[in-house]
Design a protein around this motif. Sequence first.
Motif, mmCIF file in Angstrom:
data_model
loop_
_atom_site.group_PDB
_atom_site.id
_atom_site.type_symbol
_atom_site.label_atom_id
_atom_site.label_comp_id
_atom_site.label_asym_id
_atom_site.label_seq_id
_atom_site.Cartn_x
_atom_site.Cartn_y
_atom_site.Cartn_z
ATOM 1 N N GLU A 209 28.695 36.272 35.803
ATOM 2 C CA GLU A 209 28.636 37.012 37.052
ATOM 3 C C GLU A 209 29.190 38.408 36.793
ATOM 4 O O GLU A 209 30.327 38.564 36.333
ATOM 5 C CB GLU A 209 29.458 36.317 38.135
ATOM 6 N N THR A 211 29.467 42.418 38.417
ATOM 7 C CA THR A 211 29.264 43.408 39.472
ATOM 8 C C THR A 211 28.719 44.669 38.817
ATOM 9 O O THR A 211 29.345 45.237 37.919
ATOM 10 C CB THR A 211 30.564 43.709 40.225
ATOM 11 N N TRP A 271 33.249 39.174 35.689
ATOM 12 C CA TRP A 271 34.218 38.362 36.416
ATOM 13 C C TRP A 271 34.847 37.264 35.575
ATOM 14 O O TRP A 271 35.885 36.720 35.943
ATOM 15 C CB TRP A 271 33.575 37.799 37.681
ATOM 16 N N ASN A 277 38.719 36.567 43.355
ATOM 17 C CA ASN A 277 37.536 37.298 43.821
ATOM 18 C C ASN A 277 37.764 38.787 44.024
ATOM 19 O O ASN A 277 36.924 39.447 44.652
ATOM 20 C CB ASN A 277 37.052 36.694 45.144
ATOM 21 N N ARG A 351 34.390 40.285 44.914
ATOM 22 C CA ARG A 351 33.343 39.858 43.982
ATOM 23 C C ARG A 351 31.984 39.753 44.673
ATOM 24 O O ARG A 351 30.944 40.110 44.116
ATOM 25 C CB ARG A 351 33.719 38.500 43.388
ATOM 26 N N LEU A 374 26.450 42.251 43.066
ATOM 27 C CA LEU A 374 26.789 41.144 42.179
ATOM 28 C C LEU A 374 25.505 40.540 41.626
ATOM 29 O O LEU A 374 24.589 40.191 42.381
ATOM 30 C CB LEU A 374 27.574 40.072 42.942
#
Length: 400
Positions: A209, A211, A271, A277, A351, A374
């Motif tokens: 994951e 961003t 992440w 988060n 997040r 994201l």
Amino acid sequence: MKRMLNTTIIASALALAISSPLMARDVASVSEARQEAARSVASLVNDPAFEEAFRAQMGKDRARLADVLASYTPAKAHAASDTTATLRDLDRQAIHLRGLDGAVGSLLDLHLSGDVGGQPVASTRDIWTATIVKNMASGQRELVAYDPAGAEHRYPANAAPAVPMLMVGSKNREATGAGIRLMNETMRRGGVQSVSPLMTARSASAVEEVTVLTDIYLTDDHEPNTAGDADVFAVVSGVNREGKVELVNVDMPYLDHDKQWYTPGQDLVTWRSFAGNYVNIQLFEDDGDTDWQKIAVTIINTVGDLSLIIAPGDPLTGALSKIAAKVIEAMPGKIWQNSVDYIDSFYLVDRRSHYTQKNPNIGARKQARIGLELRTFGGQSVKDSVDKTGNAGNGGAKGL
């Protein structure tokens, strides 16, 4: 015997004088190295061979001083040799003062500033040479210029006279990139970065994951127009899965001007490196005086021990705010020449948040706006998304 000894000593001294390059006097700062270089370059600008070498080495908007000197063949070689040797030594000292020994081959560079009646500068003949320095009395940056007669002039950095100038700088994309890599390596060794940024994003072996920075706009990049392009980087901070401070420095080589949107599509937060988060994203501009090694050590010493930042039982969101404050504390007035090189902060970035150009995340200082998205690589797209722009409302941010 005595006569032979004296002759030998004299011959050795002459050989040493001939073979050893003239060394510039030792300078105490990169700013001082630039000023001495500007003073020296002023004696070369009226040599057609120097202008030819400068024009031949111009890249996007500037030329590395070492490359110009390498291709410069003065008409009066002996007269210019001392100056070129001094300039090479100033370049070497500037590299050392920025903590980049062995990382870059050259640091000082040249670029043209200003125009003539709206037209590009046609010749360097009789042009002023200049650089940006810090006024030690006021703490403000100012422009120091040398006219063709060698006279020195000083002006506020953003109030330079409307005359063409050949500017001496001490930053470029190669140096900033090398500095960011050095900071990441130093922070990793210092225990405030768990994994190399090059090893985290878009891993082929696992779902990641990330961003992504989709858009960015700077209201003010805090770089004087005479200094040329800005060199901006981000510090992403948070807490890792072991409960320790996590810092990642991200270079932004495309972001060279304010007051315009950029759409980089750049991986900004991986992440896997962070717990929970939320992270902070802070933007800084490299002013050309930074000692990258020293700033990394300063941040480690200031931020590194989380137990000294937060009290037992404090929520992690509170820890993040304090980490961000410590990052700023480590920067202005200590390592940076001027505190305005701090651009902006985005605190507690979620997040799952989504921002766009039309509805951006606006920094705490209102100096920057960013679009974030994201994305999941190596697996299904993330479904749980919190739109912080106000256009959607599929749930509030969850706790850590």
